[in-house]
Each structure stands twice: as C-alpha cells, then as structure tokens.
Design a protein around this motif. Structure first.
Motif, PDB file in Angstrom:
ATOM      1  N   SER A 270     -17.299 -60.097 -80.978  1.00 20.18           N
ATOM      2  CA  SER A 270     -18.024 -61.054 -81.816  1.00 20.18           C
ATOM      3  C   SER A 270     -17.113 -61.741 -82.830  1.00 20.18           C
ATOM      4  O   SER A 270     -17.326 -62.913 -83.174  1.00 20.18           O
ATOM      5  N   GLU A 271     -16.076 -61.029 -83.319  1.00 14.12           N
ATOM      6  CA  GLU A 271     -15.146 -61.629 -84.284  1.00 14.12           C
ATOM      7  C   GLU A 271     -13.801 -61.979 -83.663  1.00 14.12           C
ATOM      8  O   GLU A 271     -13.075 -62.825 -84.203  1.00 14.12           O
ATOM      9  N   LEU A 272     -13.472 -61.332 -82.573  1.00 16.35           N
ATOM     10  CA  LEU A 272     -12.180 -61.591 -81.926  1.00 16.35           C
ATOM     11  C   LEU A 272     -12.305 -61.299 -80.433  1.00 16.35           C
ATOM     12  O   LEU A 272     -12.716 -60.200 -80.037  1.00 16.35           O
ATOM     13  N   SER A 273     -11.952 -62.275 -79.621  1.00 14.83           N
ATOM     14  CA  SER A 273     -11.862 -62.058 -78.177  1.00 14.83           C
ATOM     15  C   SER A 273     -10.420 -61.667 -77.835  1.00 14.83           C
ATOM     16  O   SER A 273      -9.474 -62.185 -78.427  1.00 14.83           O
ATOM     17  N   VAL A 274     -10.281 -60.755 -76.872  1.00 15.89           N
ATOM     18  CA  VAL A 274      -8.951 -60.300 -76.450  1.00 15.89           C
ATOM     19  C   VAL A 274      -8.882 -60.335 -74.926  1.00 15.89           C
ATOM     20  O   VAL A 274      -9.800 -59.863 -74.247  1.00 15.89           O
ATOM     21  N   ALA A 275      -7.800 -60.901 -74.403  1.00 10.20           N
ATOM     22  CA  ALA A 275      -7.581 -60.959 -72.956  1.00 10.20           C
ATOM     23  C   ALA A 275      -6.189 -60.445 -72.643  1.00 10.20           C
ATOM     24  O   ALA A 275      -5.253 -60.608 -73.433  1.00 10.20           O
ATOM     25  N   GLY A 276      -6.055 -59.825 -71.484  1.00  9.35           N
ATOM     26  CA  GLY A 276      -4.770 -59.284 -71.054  1.00  9.35           C
ATOM     27  C   GLY A 276      -4.319 -59.870 -69.729  1.00  9.35           C
ATOM     28  O   GLY A 276      -4.760 -60.951 -69.321  1.00  9.35           O
ATOM     29  N   TRP A 287     -12.498 -49.601 -74.669  1.00  5.38           N
ATOM     30  CA  TRP A 287     -13.787 -50.214 -75.009  1.00  5.38           C
ATOM     31  C   TRP A 287     -13.593 -51.200 -76.145  1.00  5.38           C
ATOM     32  O   TRP A 287     -12.944 -50.881 -77.128  1.00  5.38           O
ATOM     33  N   PRO A 288     -14.178 -52.415 -76.009  1.00  9.34           N
ATOM     34  CA  PRO A 288     -14.862 -52.889 -74.795  1.00  9.34           C
ATOM     35  C   PRO A 288     -13.863 -53.097 -73.648  1.00  9.34           C
ATOM     36  O   PRO A 288     -12.670 -53.248 -73.891  1.00  9.34           O
ATOM     37  N   THR A 289     -14.378 -53.065 -72.447  1.00  4.73           N
ATOM     38  CA  THR A 289     -13.523 -53.268 -71.283  1.00  4.73           C
ATOM     39  C   THR A 289     -12.863 -54.644 -71.369  1.00  4.73           C
ATOM     40  O   THR A 289     -13.416 -55.588 -71.918  1.00  4.73           O
ATOM     41  N   LEU A 290     -11.673 -54.740 -70.795  1.00  6.17           N
ATOM     42  CA  LEU A 290     -10.786 -55.878 -71.055  1.00  6.17           C
ATOM     43  C   LEU A 290     -10.908 -56.988 -70.015  1.00  6.17           C
ATOM     44  O   LEU A 290     -10.771 -56.752 -68.811  1.00  6.17           O
ATOM     45  N   THR A 291     -11.107 -58.198 -70.501  1.00  9.61           N
ATOM     46  CA  THR A 291     -10.972 -59.386 -69.657  1.00  9.61           C
ATOM     47  C   THR A 291      -9.487 -59.584 -69.355  1.00  9.61           C
ATOM     48  O   THR A 291      -8.646 -59.507 -70.251  1.00  9.61           O
ATOM     49  N   THR A 292      -9.148 -59.848 -68.098  1.00  9.61           N
ATOM     50  CA  THR A 292      -7.744 -59.893 -67.722  1.00  9.61           C
ATOM     51  C   THR A 292      -7.543 -60.662 -66.421  1.00  9.61           C
ATOM     52  O   THR A 292      -8.520 -61.085 -65.784  1.00  9.61           O
ATOM     53  N   VAL A 293      -6.305 -60.837 -66.045  1.00 13.24           N
ATOM     54  CA  VAL A 293      -5.942 -61.378 -64.733  1.00 13.24           C
ATOM     55  C   VAL A 293      -5.686 -60.204 -63.801  1.00 13.24           C
ATOM     56  O   VAL A 293      -4.901 -59.310 -64.141  1.00 13.24           O
ATOM     57  N   ARG A 294      -6.345 -60.195 -62.673  1.00 13.03           N
ATOM     58  CA  ARG A 294      -6.077 -59.151 -61.682  1.00 13.03           C
ATOM     59  C   ARG A 294      -4.875 -59.565 -60.852  1.00 13.03           C
ATOM     60  O   ARG A 294      -4.961 -60.377 -59.936  1.00 13.03           O
ATOM     61  N   GLN A 295      -3.742 -59.005 -61.211  1.00  9.48           N
ATOM     62  CA  GLN A 295      -2.525 -59.189 -60.423  1.00  9.48           C
ATOM     63  C   GLN A 295      -2.558 -58.161 -59.290  1.00  9.48           C
ATOM     64  O   GLN A 295      -2.786 -56.979 -59.549  1.00  9.48           O
ATOM     65  N   PRO A 296      -2.312 -58.574 -58.048  1.00  4.52           N
ATOM     66  CA  PRO A 296      -2.450 -57.645 -56.922  1.00  4.52           C
ATOM     67  C   PRO A 296      -1.254 -56.693 -56.820  1.00  4.52           C
ATOM     68  O   PRO A 296      -0.484 -56.720 -55.845  1.00  4.52           O
ATOM     69  N   ILE A 297      -1.083 -55.833 -57.817  1.00  5.74           N
ATOM     70  CA  ILE A 297       0.131 -55.018 -57.930  1.00  5.74           C
ATOM     71  C   ILE A 297       0.296 -54.081 -56.738  1.00  5.74           C
ATOM     72  O   ILE A 297       1.358 -54.030 -56.102  1.00  5.74           O
ATOM     73  N   GLN A 298      -0.760 -53.310 -56.436  1.00  4.78           N
ATOM     74  CA  GLN A 298      -0.636 -52.334 -55.351  1.00  4.78           C
ATOM     75  C   GLN A 298      -0.408 -53.029 -54.017  1.00  4.78           C
ATOM     76  O   GLN A 298       0.394 -52.581 -53.185  1.00  4.78           O
ATOM     77  N   LEU A 299      -1.103 -54.150 -53.817  1.00  2.05           N
ATOM     78  CA  LEU A 299      -0.925 -54.906 -52.582  1.00  2.05           C
ATOM     79  C   LEU A 299       0.489 -55.480 -52.496  1.00  2.05           C
ATOM     80  O   LEU A 299       1.079 -55.537 -51.405  1.00  2.05           O
ATOM     81  N   MET A 300       1.055 -55.908 -53.623  1.00  2.17           N
ATOM     82  CA  MET A 300       2.427 -56.409 -53.623  1.00  2.17           C
ATOM     83  C   MET A 300       3.394 -55.314 -53.175  1.00  2.17           C
ATOM     84  O   MET A 300       4.327 -55.567 -52.403  1.00  2.17           O
ATOM     85  N   GLY A 301       3.161 -54.081 -53.655  1.00  2.00           N
ATOM     86  CA  GLY A 301       4.008 -52.973 -53.231  1.00  2.00           C
ATOM     87  C   GLY A 301       3.907 -52.719 -51.743  1.00  2.00           C
ATOM     88  O   GLY A 301       4.915 -52.525 -51.056  1.00  2.00           O
ATOM     89  N   ALA A 302       2.662 -52.742 -51.221  1.00  2.00           N
ATOM     90  CA  ALA A 302       2.450 -52.502 -49.792  1.00  2.00           C
ATOM     91  C   ALA A 302       3.093 -53.597 -48.948  1.00  2.00           C
ATOM     92  O   ALA A 302       3.763 -53.316 -47.937  1.00  2.00           O
ATOM     93  N   ARG A 334     -14.706 -59.407 -68.458  1.00  2.00           N
ATOM     94  CA  ARG A 334     -15.327 -58.171 -68.927  1.00  2.00           C
ATOM     95  C   ARG A 334     -15.852 -58.362 -70.358  1.00  2.00           C
ATOM     96  O   ARG A 334     -16.106 -59.484 -70.765  1.00  2.00           O
ATOM     97  N   ASP A 335     -15.969 -57.270 -71.095  1.00  2.00           N
ATOM     98  CA  ASP A 335     -16.704 -57.314 -72.367  1.00  2.00           C
ATOM     99  C   ASP A 335     -15.873 -57.692 -73.578  1.00  2.00           C
ATOM    100  O   ASP A 335     -16.416 -57.819 -74.671  1.00  2.00           O
ATOM    101  N   SER A 336     -14.574 -57.875 -73.416  1.00  2.00           N
ATOM    102  CA  SER A 336     -13.729 -58.126 -74.586  1.00  2.00           C
ATOM    103  C   SER A 336     -13.682 -59.593 -75.007  1.00  2.00           C
ATOM    104  O   SER A 336     -13.036 -59.919 -76.003  1.00  2.00           O
ATOM    105  N   CYS A 337     -14.349 -60.452 -74.265  1.00  2.00           N
ATOM    106  CA  CYS A 337     -14.334 -61.881 -74.592  1.00  2.00           C
ATOM    107  C   CYS A 337     -15.751 -62.426 -74.710  1.00  2.00           C
ATOM    108  O   CYS A 337     -16.646 -62.051 -73.937  1.00  2.00           O
ATOM    109  N   ALA A 338     -15.934 -63.342 -75.677  1.00  2.00           N
ATOM    110  CA  ALA A 338     -17.220 -64.009 -75.893  1.00  2.00           C
ATOM    111  C   ALA A 338     -16.956 -65.307 -76.632  1.00  2.00           C
ATOM    112  O   ALA A 338     -15.864 -65.508 -77.169  1.00  2.00           O
ATOM    113  N   PRO A 339     -17.919 -66.215 -76.658  1.00  2.00           N
ATOM    114  CA  PRO A 339     -17.727 -67.445 -77.453  1.00  2.00           C
ATOM    115  C   PRO A 339     -17.519 -67.100 -78.925  1.00  2.00           C
ATOM    116  O   PRO A 339     -18.036 -66.088 -79.417  1.00  2.00           O
ATOM    117  N   PRO A 340     -16.731 -67.911 -79.639  1.00  2.00           N
ATOM    118  CA  PRO A 340     -16.552 -67.662 -81.086  1.00  2.00           C
ATOM    119  C   PRO A 340     -17.853 -67.881 -81.831  1.00  2.00           C
ATOM    120  O   PRO A 340     -18.762 -68.569 -81.351  1.00  2.00           O
TER     121      PRO A 340
END
Length: 345
Positions: A270-276, A287-302, A334-340
């Motif tokens: 509500s006061e600060l959105s955080v993204a990773g 908590w709250p769970t993080l909004t982020t970019v899903r980089q296909p790390i495990q698939l890159m390894g495979a 996810r839950d870490s981001c919302a409108p200001p």
C-alpha cells in the motif's frame, strides 16, 4: 538379479536388442529409434543397471563428466542451473562437477584450463560474468574444450543459451508504470555482469519512453544479494522524495528491500511496491509474495547441458558460428505490487 550387478548384456536381453544398441541408446545417439530407446531405458531401470564409467571411457575416450563453471557464491541462480543440468545429464549417465572461480583473480583462464586438465571433463558450461571474459572463451576455443555459454553479452559467438534480459526488464518497468507509479527506484546488480547493465538500461529507457525523469537519488548500487537490498533501500527510501515503487535487479536484493521496509514501518504494497527479477524460491517464500520476472533458470541449465553433450557426441571443433537457444520469460504478478495511493505520486 539378486547377488550380482546387471550388465549391458542383461539389459540387451531384457530389451530384446543387441548390446551395441543398448550402448547407443544410453549414450543418446540419434540413430536409435525413440521406441527402441525407451525400451532400453525401461529395461535398464527394471534391472537397476548402471553403466560402468571406466569401461565407457575406454570405449569412447571420454570421461562422461561435464562441469558448471561459475563465479562467486553458490547462489539461488547457480542452484537452479545445477538442477537443470542434472536433469539433462542423468538420462545420458553423465556426471556433473561444480567449479567456482573468482572473476577477480589474476587469471581465471589459467584456473579453468588447469581444472579441465586435472579433472579431464568432456566439456564445461560457463555462466556470467565468466562467459563475457574474452580471454577465457578464446582459450577454450584454442584448446578445443567443448563449452556452452549461458546469457553471454555477445550473441554471435559459439554455443549459448539465453533469454531477452533487456526486454524482460523493460516489460516489468512497463507493468509498474501501468499501475500508476511515476517515481520508481532501482537497485543495480553486480557491475561485473552484463545482465546488470541490460536491466539498468531497460529501467532508464522505460522511464524515458513514459516521459518520466530519471532521478539519481532513487538509484542505488547493488550486488545481486540480500545485503545490497538492505543498503539500497536505506539510500532510496531516505531520499528527499522517496519512490512509490522499487525495482530490484534480482529477487535476493528485493528481499533485502522488503526487510528494510518492514523494519521502517513501510507497508508493502500500500505504501511501497517492490519487484524483483529471476523468480527463485525466495520470491514465493517471503511475505508479501514477490512480483518478479520468471527467468527460466532451470530450463537454461537443462538446455545448456543438452547442447554441450550434443557437441561432445558430435566431436566437432568448438569454434563455430553461433548456435543459440533463446528461451521465454514471464512477468509474475504477486502481492508485493499495487497502484500507488495517489495517482499524482
């Protein structure tokens, strides 16, 4: 088969094929039909058959071992790559060795070439920032050491696996701007990594394209770790005009931002959105769970392991035109981001 170990001949009888077909199937040779390969795998599993690595090496002049060469600490990113490589290596009965190397030592090239000679691995997967060390990559080519690069800066050289770093970061910034944020802080990654530069360039370009001003007071140095998230958040959130959102260059850094915000009594989101960036396990555990970019790390390894083993089996000279596998990314809301709170923020 109580009392003795199953042999390749036992597997051949069980699968009703020749022992040479069993060998080709277990080594992943393309000449074996998929149905036959599966029959061999099923027979090997039923008999609990494990290939004799010493015999395989004598027969094929290989160690049936590959290595993951990485810089720095054993991070969530490296752990994901390791899991992906194991996933690809196990069906082909290849072993995986991990080898850390400090990019700041006098000669990472000497370290790598000595490691390869001492372990006699068949090939290596090289992670950033080591894959951007031109001296090291040239040495691998000169010595004909099979290698695959993960997320290199130069996409026109050798075997590699990557995804579109810049576009992923730009899309995440567009998401934050679309929520209504006009002051967005940024914590950089490890300066030795080309991905850090790509993500920062995307941050600046997204601000510019949205007609927003870049404010250096809400940009902080980072190092792809929790501690740099704490330090960066302390700088940014104590700026004369703090932001309503912070984009951290990776999830560990974002976790540090959230920890600092909680201690400071700043409510997320509500006061600060955080993204990773990355979508490593911590993004789902905090908590709250993080909004982020899903980089296909495990698939890159495979994919990197499979590309490497294909090159080893083909026994081609490693200096060749670029052969790249480009993977998809995803913005995970996810839950870490919302409108200001205020549309004029």
């Amino acid at each position: 088969m109580v009392g003795k170990h199953a042999t390749i001949y036992d597997v051949a009888r069980e699968a009703q094929v020749s022992f040479k077909t069993v060998s080709r199937a277990l080594n992943g040779e393309e000449s074996v039909r998929p149905a036959t390969r599966q029959r061999v795998f099923d027979a090997a599993k039923k008999l609990n058959y494990t290939p004799n690595r010493a015999a395989r090496r004598l027969a094929g002049n290989r160690s049936y071992t590959v290595a993951l060469f990485y810089d720095g600490d054993f991070s969530s990113y490296i752990a994901g790559l390791q899991l992906g490589m194991i996933e690809a290596c196990m069906p082909l009965h290849y072993e995986l060795i991990l080898h850390p190397c400090d990019i700041d030592i006098e000669s990472p090239t000497e370290d790598l070439t000595m490691f390869v000679s001492q372990t006699d691995v068949d090939g290596v997967v090289v992670t950033p920032p080591l894959c951007d060390n031109q001296e090291l990559i040239s040495a691998l080519e000169r010595l004909n050491i099979k290698h695959v690069m993960i997320s290199p800066q130069d996409h026109d050289r050798g075997l590699q696996v990557y995804f579109m770093e810049y576009q992923a970061a730009y899309d995440l910034m567009s998401y934050l701007i679309g929520l209504g944020h006009r002051r967005i802080g940024f914590i950089k990654g490890d300066p030795a990594h080309s991905s850090s530069r790509s993500r920062y360039e995307a941050y600046k370009d997204a601000l510019r394209d949205a007609g927003l001003r870049l404010d250096a007071s809400i940009v902080a140095r980072g190092n792809f770790n929790f501690q740099s998230g704490l330090q960066g958040a302390r700088r940014i959130l104590n700026a004369p005009e703090p932001p309503t959102a912070i984009f951290a260059s990776d999830d560990d850094t974002a976790a540090g931002v959230m920890h600092y915000a909680h201690d400071a009594g700043i409510d997320i989101p509500s006061e600060l959105s955080v993204a990773g960036f990355d979508d490593v396990p911590i993004s789902r555990h905090i908590w709250p769970t993080l909004t982020t970019v899903r980089q296909p790390i495990q698939l890159m390894g495979a994919k990197a392991a499979q590309l490497l083993i294909d090159a080893i089996r083909a026994d081609k000279a490693i200096k060749m035109d670029s052969v790249a596998t480009i993977l998809e990314y995803e913005i995970i809301e996810r839950d870490s981001c919302a409108p200001p709170r205020s549309a004029s923020a």
